[in-house]
Every structure is written in C-alpha cells, then in structure tokens.
Motif scaffolding. Sequence first.
Motif, PDB file in Angstrom:
ATOM      1  N   SER A   1       0.842  -1.197   0.000  1.00 49.81           N
ATOM      2  CA  SER A   1       0.000   0.000   0.000  1.00 49.81           C
ATOM      3  C   SER A   1       0.877   1.247   0.000  1.00 49.81           C
ATOM      4  CB  SER A   1      -0.913   0.009   1.234  1.00 49.81           C
ATOM      5  OG  SER A   1      -0.137  -0.033   2.409  1.00 49.81           O
ATOM      6  N   PRO A   2       0.717   2.126  -1.013  1.00 49.44           N
ATOM      7  CA  PRO A   2       1.562   3.330  -1.087  1.00 49.44           C
ATOM      8  C   PRO A   2       1.339   4.244   0.106  1.00 49.44           C
ATOM      9  CG  PRO A   2       0.395   2.931  -3.168  1.00 49.44           C
ATOM     10  CD  PRO A   2      -0.215   2.022  -2.142  1.00 49.44           C
ATOM     11  N   GLY A   3       2.429   4.755   0.642  1.00 46.32           N
ATOM     12  CA  GLY A   3       2.358   5.688   1.759  1.00 46.32           C
ATOM     13  C   GLY A   3       3.326   6.836   1.531  1.00 46.32           C
ATOM     14  N   PRO A   4       3.598   7.634   2.569  1.00 47.89           N
ATOM     15  CA  PRO A   4       4.529   8.758   2.420  1.00 47.89           C
ATOM     16  C   PRO A   4       5.898   8.348   1.888  1.00 47.89           C
ATOM     17  CG  PRO A   4       3.353   8.907   4.503  1.00 47.89           C
ATOM     18  CD  PRO A   4       3.011   7.580   3.918  1.00 47.89           C
TER      19      PRO A   4
ATOM     20  N   ILE B   1       3.296  18.054   5.771  1.00 48.98           N
ATOM     21  CA  ILE B   1       2.885  19.325   5.167  1.00 48.98           C
ATOM     22  C   ILE B   1       4.096  20.008   4.518  1.00 48.98           C
ATOM     23  CG2 ILE B   1       2.039  21.653   5.675  1.00 48.98           C
ATOM     24  CD1 ILE B   1       0.262  20.371   7.833  1.00 48.98           C
ATOM     25  N   TYR B   2       5.244  19.903   5.159  1.00 49.34           N
ATOM     26  CA  TYR B   2       6.481  20.450   4.586  1.00 49.34           C
ATOM     27  C   TYR B   2       6.805  19.767   3.256  1.00 49.34           C
ATOM     28  CZ  TYR B   2      11.546  20.750   3.910  1.00 49.34           C
ATOM     29  OH  TYR B   2      12.797  20.898   3.368  1.00 49.34           O
ATOM     30  N   LEU B   3       6.697  18.431   3.209  1.00 49.49           N
ATOM     31  CA  LEU B   3       6.939  17.707   1.963  1.00 49.49           C
ATOM     32  C   LEU B   3       5.922  18.087   0.897  1.00 49.49           C
ATOM     33  CD1 LEU B   3       7.759  14.088   3.258  1.00 49.49           C
ATOM     34  CD2 LEU B   3       9.360  15.821   2.438  1.00 49.49           C
ATOM     35  N   ALA B   4       4.676  18.298   1.292  1.00 49.75           N
ATOM     36  CA  ALA B   4       3.636  18.705   0.345  1.00 49.75           C
ATOM     37  C   ALA B   4       3.970  20.069  -0.250  1.00 49.75           C
ATOM     38  CB  ALA B   4       2.277  18.748   1.036  1.00 49.75           C
ATOM     39  N   ALA B   5       4.435  20.991   0.588  1.00 49.27           N
ATOM     40  CA  ALA B   5       4.805  22.321   0.107  1.00 49.27           C
ATOM     41  C   ALA B   5       5.953  22.232  -0.894  1.00 49.27           C
ATOM     42  CB  ALA B   5       5.186  23.210   1.289  1.00 49.27           C
TER      43      ALA B   5
ATOM     44  N   GLY C   1       2.052  15.863  -3.654  1.00 47.11           N
ATOM     45  CA  GLY C   1       1.744  16.894  -2.668  1.00 47.11           C
ATOM     46  C   GLY C   1       0.367  16.701  -2.066  1.00 47.11           C
ATOM     47  N   GLY C   2      -0.604  16.362  -2.907  1.00 44.32           N
ATOM     48  CA  GLY C   2      -1.951  16.106  -2.412  1.00 44.32           C
ATOM     49  C   GLY C   2      -1.998  14.923  -1.463  1.00 44.32           C
ATOM     50  N   CYS C   3      -1.232  13.878  -1.781  1.00 42.75           N
ATOM     51  CA  CYS C   3      -1.200  12.698  -0.911  1.00 42.75           C
ATOM     52  C   CYS C   3      -0.551  13.027   0.430  1.00 42.75           C
ATOM     53  CB  CYS C   3      -0.449  11.563  -1.596  1.00 42.75           C
ATOM     54  SG  CYS C   3      -1.348  10.810  -2.972  1.00 42.75           S
ATOM     55  N   PHE C   4       0.526  13.827   0.399  1.00 48.72           N
ATOM     56  CA  PHE C   4       1.155  14.228   1.664  1.00 48.72           C
ATOM     57  C   PHE C   4       0.183  15.019   2.534  1.00 48.72           C
ATOM     58  CE2 PHE C   4       5.428  13.925  -0.602  1.00 48.72           C
ATOM     59  CZ  PHE C   4       5.789  12.768   0.069  1.00 48.72           C
ATOM     60  N   ILE C   5      -0.588  15.919   1.905  1.00 50.33           N
ATOM     61  CA  ILE C   5      -1.580  16.691   2.654  1.00 50.33           C
ATOM     62  C   ILE C   5      -2.648  15.762   3.224  1.00 50.33           C
ATOM     63  CG2 ILE C   5      -3.425  18.409   2.454  1.00 50.33           C
ATOM     64  CD1 ILE C   5      -1.687  19.849   0.399  1.00 50.33           C
ATOM     65  N   PHE C   6      -3.078  14.796   2.419  1.00 47.35           N
ATOM     66  CA  PHE C   6      -4.089  13.833   2.874  1.00 47.35           C
ATOM     67  C   PHE C   6      -3.577  13.037   4.073  1.00 47.35           C
ATOM     68  CE2 PHE C   6      -5.636   9.415   2.660  1.00 47.35           C
ATOM     69  CZ  PHE C   6      -6.985   9.635   2.890  1.00 47.35           C
ATOM     70  N   PHE C   7      -2.325  12.556   3.988  1.00 52.70           N
ATOM     71  CA  PHE C   7      -1.756  11.788   5.099  1.00 52.70           C
ATOM     72  C   PHE C   7      -1.660  12.638   6.365  1.00 52.70           C
ATOM     73  CE2 PHE C   7       0.584   9.333   1.608  1.00 52.70           C
ATOM     74  CZ  PHE C   7      -0.387   8.344   1.575  1.00 52.70           C
ATOM     75  N   SER C   8      -1.265  13.908   6.210  1.00 49.35           N
ATOM     76  CA  SER C   8      -1.146  14.783   7.382  1.00 49.35           C
ATOM     77  C   SER C   8      -2.510  15.037   8.020  1.00 49.35           C
ATOM     78  CB  SER C   8      -0.491  16.115   6.990  1.00 49.35           C
ATOM     79  OG  SER C   8      -1.313  16.850   6.116  1.00 49.35           O
TER      80      SER C   8
END
Length: 209
Positions: free
Chosen positions: A17-20, A82-86, A192-199
């Motif tokens: 399963s894909p994650g951060p 959130i930093y990674l998403a930015a 970026g969207g996935c990082f925001i979703f995970f956060s």
Amino acid sequence: MELFVIIAFTHFIALLSPGPDFFLILTTLLRHGRSAARFVCVGIALGNACVLMVIYACLFFLGKIDENILLYVRYIGAVYLIYLAALCLYYAKTEVITTHGKTDAVPTLSSTVSYLSQGLRSSVLNPKNILFYSSLVLLVYVDFRVFQHILMVLWMVTVVLLWNILLVKLLSYKVWIEWLSLKSRWLYYISGGCFIFFSLMLLMMNEFD
C-alpha cells in the motif's frame, strides 16, 4: 514458525500500500535520480529499524507502548508531511523534468547524508509504522524467544529495504522514467496532495482518540 510466517506475510502485504515513503522515493527519483532515491531507501530502512528499537525499548523498560510518544510523533509527522507537500507543490510550479540522465550523478557526501536523513525522518515520523510494528511486536512479545525477535526485526528491515530498492529499479526503466519525466508536474501535484491527505489523517486520528 506458523506465527512468524503469518507476520512476514502481513508485513509484506502492508508494504504494497503506497504511503509517504513511496511518494518521497518517487519525487527524489524524479529530481535527483536513482542513486539519490536508493539512499532515501536506505534511510527509510534505518528509520524502520529505529522505530522497532523504540518499541522494544518501551516494552522492556516500561512494559507498554507510551501513548505520549505516539501523540508527539503524530503532530511532528503531520508537520513534516505538510512540509513535503509544500516542496512538491513548489517543484510542480517551478520545474518540469525532461531529462533524467543529468540528475543521476553520484551524490556528494553532504547530499548523501541529506537523502539518508530524508528517508529516516519519513519513516520515523510515520505513525503508521509505530502502530503497525507495535501491534505485531505485542502479538509475539511473550511467545517469541530472543533470537526469534532478532530474526523478525532483521526480516522487516531487510524486506523494506529490498522492496523499496526494487521499486526504484522498476521505475527507472527507460520507458517508465521517460513517462514519469513527462508527467512530472502532475506527479508532484499528486504527491503533494497525498502528503496533505496523510497529514490530515494524522490530525483526525488525534481528534478521535
């Protein structure tokens, strides 16, 4: 032996399963090439090892998993995601990769340390790892002997490393890397969207505790 096989299989399924970590590897591959992505993979594996050591230390010294540790990791992990998403959104607006070869040079020592630390932070600050590994360790903590625990830890860390390096190799094939490079802008947006979703998921977990 049967219990170890079940745990090994469960761990491998969880890797699918894909994650951060996956999106960090992907964005590193796009920007800096295979060598950099491999060092990120090593950092992720080291992070998994650190998480497992913390879990065993908590069980050995405290007899339980400290909930405060998980709470702090959630908040820090959410900020890091959130930093990674930015960063991904910034890359999406400022660059589109069309050539991969130029970014595949052997990293310098400082760059290598940076890639290792990125993978390490991604793994350590991912509460999913703590929740998943703690549940598996608690399941066998009493029943397994010392050498079985050592074998389980070595298995988990090794499989994480080999699986992620295999992903880098598969994504680095010419047909894939050319496609990824052409679609890099959208891949950055998706990452970026996935990082925001995970956060957000981490923050929502705190609300429901």
